[in-house]
Design a protein around this motif. Structure first.
Motif, PDB file in Angstrom:
ATOM      1  N   UNK A 145       0.842  -1.206   0.000  1.00 27.89           N
ATOM      2  CA  UNK A 145       0.000   0.000   0.000  1.00 27.89           C
ATOM      3  C   UNK A 145       0.876   1.255   0.000  1.00 27.89           C
ATOM      4  N   UNK A 146       1.893   1.281   0.854  1.00 25.27           N
ATOM      5  CA  UNK A 146       2.782   2.441   0.924  1.00 25.27           C
ATOM      6  C   UNK A 146       3.514   2.649  -0.406  1.00 25.27           C
ATOM      7  N   UNK A 147       3.957   1.544  -1.014  1.00 24.68           N
ATOM      8  CA  UNK A 147       4.661   1.657  -2.289  1.00 24.68           C
ATOM      9  C   UNK A 147       3.715   2.099  -3.401  1.00 24.68           C
ATOM     10  N   UNK A 148       2.496   1.559  -3.400  1.00 24.59           N
ATOM     11  CA  UNK A 148       1.505   1.899  -4.425  1.00 24.59           C
ATOM     12  C   UNK A 148       1.170   3.389  -4.381  1.00 24.59           C
ATOM     13  N   UNK A 149       0.798   3.867  -3.188  1.00 29.63           N
ATOM     14  CA  UNK A 149       0.474   5.287  -3.071  1.00 29.63           C
ATOM     15  C   UNK A 149       1.725   6.157  -3.156  1.00 29.63           C
ATOM     16  N   UNK A 150       2.878   5.569  -2.818  1.00 30.10           N
ATOM     17  CA  UNK A 150       4.129   6.299  -3.004  1.00 30.10           C
ATOM     18  C   UNK A 150       4.390   6.597  -4.464  1.00 30.10           C
ATOM     19  N   UNK A 151       4.025   5.653  -5.350  1.00 32.30           N
ATOM     20  CA  UNK A 151       4.176   5.874  -6.793  1.00 32.30           C
ATOM     21  C   UNK A 151       3.221   6.970  -7.259  1.00 32.30           C
ATOM     22  N   UNK A 152       1.960   6.880  -6.799  1.00 30.04           N
ATOM     23  CA  UNK A 152       0.987   7.907  -7.184  1.00 30.04           C
ATOM     24  C   UNK A 152       1.428   9.289  -6.698  1.00 30.04           C
ATOM     25  N   UNK A 153       1.944   9.335  -5.463  1.00 31.26           N
ATOM     26  CA  UNK A 153       2.434  10.606  -4.935  1.00 31.26           C
ATOM     27  C   UNK A 153       3.618  11.111  -5.740  1.00 31.26           C
ATOM     28  N   UNK A 154       4.570  10.217  -6.013  1.00 27.63           N
ATOM     29  CA  UNK A 154       5.770  10.625  -6.760  1.00 27.63           C
ATOM     30  C   UNK A 154       5.399  11.095  -8.159  1.00 27.63           C
ATOM     31  N   UNK A 155       4.380  10.460  -8.745  1.00 26.94           N
ATOM     32  CA  UNK A 155       3.948  10.880 -10.081  1.00 26.94           C
ATOM     33  C   UNK A 155       3.335  12.278 -10.039  1.00 26.94           C
ATOM     34  N   UNK A 156       2.535  12.563  -9.006  1.00 28.26           N
ATOM     35  CA  UNK A 156       1.968  13.895  -8.868  1.00 28.26           C
ATOM     36  C   UNK A 156       3.061  14.926  -8.594  1.00 28.26           C
ATOM     37  N   UNK A 157       4.018  14.563  -7.748  1.00 28.47           N
ATOM     38  CA  UNK A 157       5.110  15.502  -7.451  1.00 28.47           C
ATOM     39  C   UNK A 157       5.971  15.754  -8.686  1.00 28.47           C
ATOM     40  N   UNK A 158       6.112  14.710  -9.518  1.00 22.41           N
ATOM     41  CA  UNK A 158       6.838  14.900 -10.772  1.00 22.41           C
ATOM     42  C   UNK A 158       6.084  15.872 -11.673  1.00 22.41           C
ATOM     43  N   UNK A 410      -1.844  11.605  -0.105  1.00 19.59           N
ATOM     44  CA  UNK A 410      -1.374  10.230  -0.077  1.00 19.59           C
ATOM     45  C   UNK A 410      -0.950   9.795   1.327  1.00 19.59           C
ATOM     46  N   UNK A 411      -0.562  10.729   2.167  1.00 16.82           N
ATOM     47  CA  UNK A 411      -0.348  10.384   3.584  1.00 16.82           C
ATOM     48  C   UNK A 411      -1.654   9.925   4.214  1.00 16.82           C
ATOM     49  N   UNK A 412      -2.752  10.541   3.808  1.00 23.40           N
ATOM     50  CA  UNK A 412      -4.063  10.155   4.325  1.00 23.40           C
ATOM     51  C   UNK A 412      -4.423   8.741   3.871  1.00 23.40           C
ATOM     52  N   UNK A 413      -4.146   8.428   2.613  1.00 22.35           N
ATOM     53  CA  UNK A 413      -4.454   7.081   2.113  1.00 22.35           C
ATOM     54  C   UNK A 413      -3.624   6.019   2.844  1.00 22.35           C
TER      55      UNK A 413
END
Length: 426
Positions: A145-158, A410-413
């Motif tokens: 879960x952390x890795x999955x949302x970490x990717x979504x977060x990193x994509x938004x930050x990119x 994504x911290x909330x998720x």
């Protein structure tokens, strides 16, 4: 060769970073969890512990079954044994070479619960191992879960970093035009170039972070490290039902069940160690055969019902008993500690989720304010009533606000997943 214009640099960087394996079908979080359950390497290692514990049950159960032993061989003597009759000479009592074998069947009749305690302990440890596997699986699920949302977060930050590159590229264009018109000094142009280079560096760092998180997710799910997919972004904003959260956590957490079974197993070990003070009743049947032409009976058949007890073995029995008692105490203390850790984990996850939810609400308004602030400062600069520093600071501020927003989302998720995991329901 004609050099590339400055405004083309960000797009060239984008093209280079996009040179990754082709995107495959959309991948959901549920599918990632299923892949991890089937292909995670650490879970495969943990699964072996269950098989080992299962074999321990078979070994412990063997005490209820008879033991069959066989021994045989062939002996060659330099001289056969003989009986000396003085002046009459001697008579050989066995052959010089002979074969022999022994076959015995031994069955424990009663051992004051030693074997049953051993079997009970093995069964409880097997159950504890199964629960430990379930706990390890939930830990891996949380990592997924952390890795999955970490990717979504990193994509938004990119994406946010790319927006800043585009903004500063446009600002450099405006500053260049104004400089060529002689309206601004070269300092504005140099400042814009430096800030664009800085944003380009941030963009590369964001792209690298996204790449590393993809490799981590693939590692957790047992997939090739270079595989890339489009992830589903459908996320629910509501918190999970937390009514009776602590009671549910104590009832559902496999770690607590595993420790409870380990404590029961330690209790059975105490009973097993205590049985070492008592005798053992057994029955034995066997045949001893020695090839010997000098005697009439070469095979001896016998049956025995006996009692055996250890009288002294250097205080080993006492030591084993004290050791098992201490293990029982340690297991119960470990269970109490784990319950307190679960209580702390749940409270921390709930608090983090509440704070992240509040962060989202506070930053949502700030994004609109930051966009308006950038627009005003950009218009003021073009009208020559504002400075280039004001524009660049407004861009930086907007990037930071968007970064904070995406991280809060994504911290909330992740916090919600931690709450579910803390309740044993992930």
């Amino acid at each position: 060769m004609k050099p590339l214009p400055i405004r083309s640099i960000p797009f060239l960087i984008l093209a280079l970073c996009a040179a990754t394996p082709a995107m495959a079908s959309a991948l959901s979080l549920k599918e990632c969890l299923s892949l991890a359950a089937a292909g995670n390497y650490s879970l495969a290692v943990t699964a072996s512990d269950r098989l080992i514990a299962q074999e321990a049950i078979t070994q412990a159960r063997s005490g209820f079954l008879p033991r069959v032993d066989f021994q045989g061989g062939y002996t060659l003597q330099a001289k056969p044994q003989a009986v000396n009759f003085g002046e009459r000479g001697s008579i050989e009592t066995q052959d010089g070479t002979y074969g022999f074998f022994n076959l015995s069947v031994t069955q424990t009749i009663y051992d004051f619960g030693r074997t049953s305690s051993r079997r009970q302990r093995a069964s409880l440890l097997h159950e504890a191992t199964a629960q430990q596997y379930a706990a390890a699986e939930k830990d891996v699920f949380l990592q997924v879960v952390e890795a999955y949302f970490g990717i979504l977060e990193a994509r938004r930050l990119l994406g946010t970093a790319e927006e800043e590159v585009a903004q500063r590229t446009d600002h450099l264009r405006i500053a260049t035009n104004l400089f060529e018109q002689g309206v601004v000094t070269r300092n504005d142009l140099l400042q814009a170039q430096v800030r664009l280079a800085e944003s380009s560096q941030k963009r590369l760092v964001a792209a690298n972070r996204l790449e590393n998180r993809w490799m981590y997710l693939n590692h957790l799910t047992g997939r090739p490290l270079d595989q890339r997919d489009e992830l589903e972004e459908g996320t629910e904003s509501a918190m999970p039902d937390t009514a009776g959260a602590e009671e549910r956590a104590f009832a559902n957490r496999p770690e607590l069940t595993a420790l409870a079974r380990s404590a029961d197993a330690a209790d059975a070990e105490v009973s097993e160690a205590r049985s070492g003070y008592y005798p053992e009743l057994y029955a034995k049947a066997g045949v001893d055969y020695v090839e010997n032409s000098k005697v009439r009976e070469q095979a001896i058949y016998a049956a025995t019902v006996g009692l055996k007890i250890n009288l002294f073995e250097g205080f080993a029995t006492e030591s084993r008993h004290r050791q098992s008692v201490e293990r029982l105490t340690r297991s119960r203390d470990a269970l109490r500690l784990a319950r307190e850790q679960v209580r702390l984990e749940l409270a921390t996850a709930l608090n983090d989720a509440r704070v992240a939810e509040q962060r989202i609400k506070s930053v949502e308004t700030a994004i609109r304010q930051g966009e308006e602030n950038l627009r005003i400062n950009r218009d003021r600069y073009q009208a020559q009533v504002g400075t280039a520093t004001d524009v660049l600071d407004a861009q930086t501020l907007l990037t930071q606000i968007k970064t904070d927003y995406h991280r809060a989302v994504f911290d909330f998720q992740v916090a919600k997943a931690r709450v579910s995991k803390a309740m044993g329901e992930l």
